[in-house]
Design an enzyme around this catalytic site. Structure first.
Site, PDB file in Angstrom:
ATOM      1  N   GLY A   1     -15.552  14.518 -21.587  1.00 36.66           N
ATOM      2  CA  GLY A   1     -15.031  13.470 -20.717  1.00 36.66           C
ATOM      3  C   GLY A   1     -13.535  13.229 -20.858  1.00 36.66           C
ATOM      4  O   GLY A   1     -13.038  12.158 -20.478  1.00 36.66           O
ATOM      5  N   THR A   2     -12.822  14.222 -21.364  1.00 31.79           N
ATOM      6  CA  THR A   2     -11.371  14.090 -21.549  1.00 31.79           C
ATOM      7  C   THR A   2     -10.669  13.736 -20.228  1.00 31.79           C
ATOM      8  O   THR A   2      -9.871  12.799 -20.173  1.00 31.79           O
ATOM      9  CB  THR A   2     -10.787  15.436 -22.056  1.00 31.79           C
TER      10      THR A   2
ATOM     11  N   HIS B   1      -7.913  16.979 -29.200  1.00 27.44           N
ATOM     12  CA  HIS B   1      -9.261  17.379 -29.646  1.00 27.44           C
ATOM     13  C   HIS B   1      -9.347  17.447 -31.176  1.00 27.44           C
ATOM     14  O   HIS B   1     -10.306  17.968 -31.731  1.00 27.44           O
ATOM     15  CB  HIS B   1      -9.625  18.758 -29.090  1.00 27.44           C
TER      16      HIS B   1
ATOM     17  N   ARG C   1     -20.632  12.909 -26.189  1.00 33.34           N
ATOM     18  CA  ARG C   1     -21.652  13.100 -25.165  1.00 33.34           C
ATOM     19  C   ARG C   1     -22.874  13.743 -25.802  1.00 33.34           C
ATOM     20  O   ARG C   1     -22.766  14.352 -26.876  1.00 33.34           O
ATOM     21  CB  ARG C   1     -20.981  14.054 -24.169  1.00 33.34           C
TER      22      ARG C   1
ATOM     23  N   TYR D   1     -20.184   9.288 -23.082  1.00 30.04           N
ATOM     24  CA  TYR D   1     -20.112   9.645 -21.654  1.00 30.04           C
ATOM     25  C   TYR D   1     -21.236   8.955 -20.874  1.00 30.04           C
ATOM     26  O   TYR D   1     -21.029   8.411 -19.793  1.00 30.04           O
ATOM     27  CB  TYR D   1     -20.226  11.172 -21.540  1.00 30.04           C
TER      28      TYR D   1
ATOM     29  N   GLY E   1     -20.297  16.729 -13.364  1.00 21.69           N
ATOM     30  CA  GLY E   1     -20.059  15.331 -13.742  1.00 21.69           C
ATOM     31  C   GLY E   1     -21.326  14.505 -13.795  1.00 21.69           C
ATOM     32  O   GLY E   1     -21.338  13.347 -13.394  1.00 21.69           O
TER      33      GLY E   1
END
Ligand code: A3P
Length: 329
Positions: free
Chosen positions: A74-75, A135, A160, A227, A297
């Site tokens: 989800g960056t 990251h 996530r 997420y 998504g």
């Protein structure tokens, strides 16, 4: 390179041959083709050099905001949301930078950007508050950034369900492989690497654990998001992020519906359909092309790709790793 940077580059060159090497999913491509095992994590060489530069040269400011993610968790979404939150008084929502630029062009990638220009002056010249995305696992940041002292930075972390993270990573790596003219990596081969921890900045579970523990210890310094939660109630998460950053929405802003505007602007449907995110701009020489940040998504797409056995193995690892610490997916 200035002298300080040269020293760090030399240090990197010295330790490089001593580090265990792992399969980076990409053949030898892009300086990320091979993972190096460094202090318990699998990191490609260029970001690892970035980590060493951060240790040797970065001067944290208490206003720094570091968006931290395990890759594919989800960056892009959080880059957009946080950018929109912190700059909400600077731009009109009809003519917003996020409508014409990909989030990667608006939010700098920390371990990459620290290398630009060959000296600290680049990153030093950024005005406060600096908003950077990364990251890097929590334990690999210098103490000056992660301590609970007033001068340390703020971290917003998103992770996530490991099953969705894996499926997203597998699709993504195959897009990059196609560009490198490599054959697709079969999902079984990717799975073999991922589940034993050999993945971009993996082991995935250890990456999550580092930030989870930090968020319990220093809730005012580390905000931990999933997420799935952001997807379920994006507005609530936007408010939570704003409060964490000490930029809560005022009653007037609430009445004007600013939260809703931010949520809509940053939605997958909106961002993924913008011209800037549909087209590949070869002029930019980006390692990752804008369309590659968007796929489905959705939560739970793993069901379409993993065998029940694969899903069970990942769930079992998740259960064992997160047992007794109040974290589950
Ligand atoms: P999927 O591959 O499951 O579709 P990252 O940005 O960390 O690289 O993560 C990429 C994942 O986030 C991809 O997941 C991508 O589709 C999804 N994503 C990108 N932009 C998003 C947005 N605005 N809202 C929700 N998900 C988004």
């Amino acid at each position: 390179l200035d002298e300080g940077y040269q020293k760090t580059y030399q240090k990197f060159d010295e330790i490089y041959p001593t580090l265990p090497k792992g399969d980076g999913w990409l053949g030898d491509g892009f300086g990320v083709g091979q993972f190096l095992q460094y202090q318990g994590f699998w990191i490609p060489s260029i970001p690892l050099r970035g980590i060493m530069l951060i240790h040797d040269h970065f001067k944290p400011r208490p206003t720094d905001i570091i968006l931290s993610t395990s890759p594919k968790c989800g960056t892009t979404w959080l880059r957009a949301l946080i950018f929109a939150i912190i700059n909400r008084n600077s731009y009109d929502f009809h003519n917003h930078p996020l409508l014409s630029s990909n989030p990667q062009d608006l939010v700098l990638f920390f371990e990459g950007y620290i290398q630009e220009g060959g000296s600290t002056s680049f990153i030093e010249s950024l005005p406060s508050p600096r908003f950077l995305s990364s990251h890097i696992p929590f334990s690999l940041f210098p103490n000056s950034m992660t301590s609970s002292s007033a001068s340390a930075c703020r971290f917003v972390y998103i992770c996530r369900d490991p099953k969705d993270a894996f499926v997203s990573m597998w699709h993504f790596m195959n897009k990059l492989r196609a560009r490198l003219e490599l054959p697709p990596l079969p999902i079984e081969d990717a799975f073999e690497l991922f589940h034993i921890g050999v993945s971009l900045n993996g082991p995935f579970w250890d990456h999550v654990l580092g930030f989870w523990k930090a968020s319990l210890e220093s809730p005012n310094k580390v905000l931990f998001l999933k997420y799935e939660h952001v997807k379920r109630d994006t507005s609530a998460c936007v408010r939570k992020i704003a409060e964490f950053l000490e930029l809560p929405f005022s009653a007037d802003e609430e009445n004007e519906g600013i939260v809703d505007k931010i949520v809509k602007l940053c939605s997958f449907e909106n961002l993924s359909n913008l011209d800037v995110n549909k087209k590949v701009d070869d002029e930019k020489h980006r390692f990752i092309k804008n369309p590659e940040f968007f796929r489905k998504g959705r939560v739970g797409d793993w069901i379409n790709h993993l065998t029940p056995e694969m899903a069970e193995i990942l769930d079992q690892i998740t259960k064992e790793k997160f047992q007794g610490i109040g974290l589950s997916f």
